[in-house]
Design a protein around this motif. Structure first.
Motif, PDB file in Angstrom:
ATOM      1  N   MET A   1       0.830  -1.144  -0.069  1.00  0.00           N
ATOM      2  CA  MET A   1       0.031  -0.026  -0.105  1.00  0.00           C
ATOM      3  C   MET A   1       0.813   1.034  -0.080  1.00  0.00           C
ATOM      4  O   MET A   1       1.626   1.561   0.843  1.00  0.00           O
ATOM      5  N   LYS A   2       0.810   2.005  -0.978  1.00  0.00           N
ATOM      6  CA  LYS A   2       1.545   3.189  -1.165  1.00  0.00           C
ATOM      7  C   LYS A   2       0.586   4.466  -1.274  1.00  0.00           C
ATOM      8  O   LYS A   2      -0.244   4.475  -2.004  1.00  0.00           O
ATOM      9  N   LEU A   3       1.279   5.541  -0.642  1.00  0.00           N
ATOM     10  CA  LEU A   3       0.548   6.887  -0.756  1.00  0.00           C
ATOM     11  C   LEU A   3       1.177   7.902  -1.314  1.00  0.00           C
ATOM     12  O   LEU A   3       2.448   8.022  -0.778  1.00  0.00           O
ATOM     13  N   THR A   4       0.876   8.708  -2.291  1.00  0.00           N
ATOM     14  CA  THR A   4       1.668   9.856  -2.981  1.00  0.00           C
ATOM     15  C   THR A   4       0.643  10.978  -2.520  1.00  0.00           C
ATOM     16  O   THR A   4      -0.388  11.038  -2.912  1.00  0.00           O
ATOM     17  N   TYR A   5       1.330  12.226  -2.008  1.00  0.00           N
ATOM     18  CA  TYR A   5       0.512  13.438  -1.856  1.00  0.00           C
ATOM     19  C   TYR A   5       0.883  14.400  -3.103  1.00  0.00           C
ATOM     20  O   TYR A   5       2.179  14.554  -3.372  1.00  0.00           O
ATOM     21  N   TYR A   6      -0.284  14.909  -3.471  1.00  0.00           N
ATOM     22  CA  TYR A   6      -0.216  16.040  -4.676  1.00  0.00           C
ATOM     23  C   TYR A   6      -0.505  17.454  -4.116  1.00  0.00           C
ATOM     24  O   TYR A   6      -0.950  18.206  -4.981  1.00  0.00           O
ATOM     25  N   GLY A   7      -0.743  17.490  -2.714  1.00  0.00           N
ATOM     26  CA  GLY A   7      -1.012  18.905  -2.167  1.00  0.00           C
ATOM     27  C   GLY A   7      -2.437  19.114  -1.840  1.00  0.00           C
ATOM     28  O   GLY A   7      -3.326  18.181  -2.338  1.00  0.00           O
ATOM     29  N   HIS A   8      -2.539  19.894  -0.861  1.00  0.00           N
ATOM     30  CA  HIS A   8      -3.950  20.129  -0.404  1.00  0.00           C
ATOM     31  C   HIS A   8      -4.560  18.840   0.001  1.00  0.00           C
ATOM     32  O   HIS A   8      -4.061  18.452   1.275  1.00  0.00           O
ATOM     33  N   SER A   9      -5.641  18.445  -0.403  1.00  0.00           N
ATOM     34  CA  SER A   9      -6.079  17.236   0.167  1.00  0.00           C
ATOM     35  C   SER A   9      -6.157  16.041  -0.915  1.00  0.00           C
ATOM     36  O   SER A   9      -6.869  15.121  -0.884  1.00  0.00           O
TER      37      SER A   9
ATOM     38  N   PHE B   1      -4.550  12.935  -2.735  1.00  0.00           N
ATOM     39  CA  PHE B   1      -3.875  11.821  -2.495  1.00  0.00           C
ATOM     40  C   PHE B   1      -3.986  10.702  -3.409  1.00  0.00           C
ATOM     41  O   PHE B   1      -4.809  10.509  -3.873  1.00  0.00           O
ATOM     42  N   LEU B   2      -2.754  10.002  -4.062  1.00  0.00           N
ATOM     43  CA  LEU B   2      -2.918   8.929  -4.693  1.00  0.00           C
ATOM     44  C   LEU B   2      -2.702   7.333  -3.812  1.00  0.00           C
ATOM     45  O   LEU B   2      -1.650   7.714  -3.135  1.00  0.00           O
ATOM     46  N   LEU B   3      -3.724   6.746  -3.874  1.00  0.00           N
ATOM     47  CA  LEU B   3      -3.513   5.554  -2.871  1.00  0.00           C
ATOM     48  C   LEU B   3      -3.406   4.395  -3.897  1.00  0.00           C
ATOM     49  O   LEU B   3      -4.225   4.249  -4.519  1.00  0.00           O
ATOM     50  N   GLU B   4      -2.141   3.548  -3.627  1.00  0.00           N
ATOM     51  CA  GLU B   4      -1.959   2.268  -4.758  1.00  0.00           C
ATOM     52  C   GLU B   4      -2.255   1.286  -3.602  1.00  0.00           C
ATOM     53  O   GLU B   4      -1.073   1.138  -2.752  1.00  0.00           O
ATOM     54  N   THR B   5      -3.400   0.232  -3.814  1.00  0.00           N
ATOM     55  CA  THR B   5      -3.647  -0.970  -2.916  1.00  0.00           C
ATOM     56  C   THR B   5      -4.323  -1.805  -3.741  1.00  0.00           C
ATOM     57  O   THR B   5      -5.125  -1.525  -4.841  1.00  0.00           O
ATOM     58  N   GLY B   6      -3.976  -3.181  -3.512  1.00  0.00           N
ATOM     59  CA  GLY B   6      -4.840  -4.223  -4.146  1.00  0.00           C
ATOM     60  C   GLY B   6      -4.846  -4.153  -5.615  1.00  0.00           C
ATOM     61  O   GLY B   6      -5.702  -4.683  -6.351  1.00  0.00           O
ATOM     62  N   GLY B   7      -3.720  -3.650  -6.402  1.00  0.00           N
ATOM     63  CA  GLY B   7      -3.842  -3.574  -7.753  1.00  0.00           C
ATOM     64  C   GLY B   7      -4.775  -2.400  -8.356  1.00  0.00           C
ATOM     65  O   GLY B   7      -4.766  -2.347  -9.567  1.00  0.00           O
ATOM     66  N   SER B   8      -5.043  -1.540  -7.631  1.00  0.00           N
ATOM     67  CA  SER B   8      -5.886  -0.419  -8.060  1.00  0.00           C
ATOM     68  C   SER B   8      -5.393   1.061  -7.635  1.00  0.00           C
ATOM     69  O   SER B   8      -4.524   0.887  -6.573  1.00  0.00           O
ATOM     70  N   ARG B   9      -5.493   2.021  -8.273  1.00  0.00           N
ATOM     71  CA  ARG B   9      -4.983   3.365  -7.881  1.00  0.00           C
ATOM     72  C   ARG B   9      -6.339   4.547  -7.807  1.00  0.00           C
ATOM     73  O   ARG B   9      -7.186   4.413  -8.420  1.00  0.00           O
ATOM     74  N   LEU B  10      -6.335   4.836  -6.315  1.00  0.00           N
ATOM     75  CA  LEU B  10      -7.269   5.574  -5.642  1.00  0.00           C
ATOM     76  C   LEU B  10      -6.804   6.916  -5.708  1.00  0.00           C
ATOM     77  O   LEU B  10      -5.915   7.209  -4.922  1.00  0.00           O
ATOM     78  N   LEU B  11      -7.488   7.919  -6.550  1.00  0.00           N
ATOM     79  CA  LEU B  11      -7.036   9.371  -6.234  1.00  0.00           C
ATOM     80  C   LEU B  11      -8.122  10.032  -5.563  1.00  0.00           C
ATOM     81  O   LEU B  11      -9.318  10.016  -6.052  1.00  0.00           O
ATOM     82  N   PHE B  12      -7.887  10.787  -4.472  1.00  0.00           N
ATOM     83  CA  PHE B  12      -8.730  11.464  -3.380  1.00  0.00           C
ATOM     84  C   PHE B  12      -8.654  12.922  -4.092  1.00  0.00           C
ATOM     85  O   PHE B  12      -7.461  13.483  -3.970  1.00  0.00           O
ATOM     86  N   ASP B  13      -9.713  13.386  -4.069  1.00  0.00           N
ATOM     87  CA  ASP B  13     -10.019  14.924  -3.997  1.00  0.00           C
ATOM     88  C   ASP B  13      -8.975  15.760  -4.854  1.00  0.00           C
ATOM     89  O   ASP B  13      -8.004  16.598  -4.498  1.00  0.00           O
ATOM     90  N   PRO B  14      -8.963  15.625  -6.323  1.00  0.00           N
ATOM     91  CA  PRO B  14      -8.059  16.182  -7.155  1.00  0.00           C
ATOM     92  C   PRO B  14      -8.092  17.586  -7.276  1.00  0.00           C
ATOM     93  O   PRO B  14      -9.165  18.117  -7.980  1.00  0.00           O
TER      94      PRO B  14
END
Length: 226
Positions: free
Chosen positions: A1-9, A11-24
């Motif tokens: 499980m990896k988390l990348t921060y793109y500022g403000h709120s 994030f990109l969460l890479e988990t279980g073979g999927s990429r989840l982008l929060f509040d772009p």
């Protein structure tokens, strides 16, 4: 499980073979000017509420990647009318099972409207369960006793909490929230983007240390393992 921060709120969460982008919210954020938005890939885009500083890049990234949107019914309906993939409309308390795990939408104490001023339903947050871990993304919120219930129902490993104050809770309230969540590790968000939410990093880290918590303030573009 990896988390990348793109500022403000955002994030990109890479988990279980999927990429989840929060509040772009990247292109309009001068602090994120070095982020290559065109290089961001996503399978899902999770939207906590409709304010522009949380959805600004959702349409662009959603069209390019074909990502499925996840969020409040009214927010997704607004994007669906623009032709985006928005079948995963939710409301508070609902949970969906997806290839990587589950997403549950939980309450946030905040307002919500769309960039054009139309109704955006109510604000929310997300509890993600994947790879045997639980991540709580609070969205924009004040301190709320709902967080104590989240801590009772879920074994939260890491909490992404707003710490900038003014529009959301600040560091002191985030530390109370972490206690209620029974969570040691906090990743801060919703700070520094605007003058009103400038954060004194050293003071915030000191507050967290004295509260017995780990506060992580990521640099924009930084990736960590959870």
């Amino acid at each position: 499980m990896k988390l990348t921060y793109y500022g403000h709120s955002c994030f990109l969460l890479e988990t279980g073979g999927s990429r989840l982008l929060f509040d772009p919210f990247i292109r309009p954020n001068p602090l994120a000017k070095d982020v290559d938005v065109d290089a961001i890939e996503a399978d899902y885009i999770l939207l906590s509420h409709g304010h522009a500083d949380h959805v600004a890049d959702a349409e662009e990234i959603g069209r390019r990647t074909g990502a499925g949107l996840i969020g409040m019914f009214e927010v997704l309906s607004w994007f669906e009318a623009k032709g985006l993939k928005a079948e995963l409309k939710m409301n508070l308390g609902g949970k969906v099972k997806l290839p990587f795990g589950t997403v549950k939408m939980v309450p946030a104490a905040h307002s919500s409207s769309m960039p054009d001023g139309s109704y955006g339903g109510v604000a929310g947050g997300f509890v993600i369960e994947s790879e045997g871990k639980t991540l709580y993304f609070a969205g924009d919120t004040a301190l709320s006793y709902d967080m104590k219930l989240i801590g009772e129902l879920h074994d939260v490993d890491v909490a992404l909490l707003p710490v900038g104050d003014h529009f959301t809770m600040g560091v002191a309230d985030a530390l109370v929230a972490a206690d209620w969540l029974n969570c040691f590790r906090i990743i801060g968000m919703h700070y520094d983007t605007f003058p009103a939410i400038d954060l004194d990093d050293a003071k915030a880290m000191d507050q967290a240390m004295h509260a017995g918590k780990e506060l992580v303030l990521l640099k924009i573009g930084q990736t960590i393992n959870l």
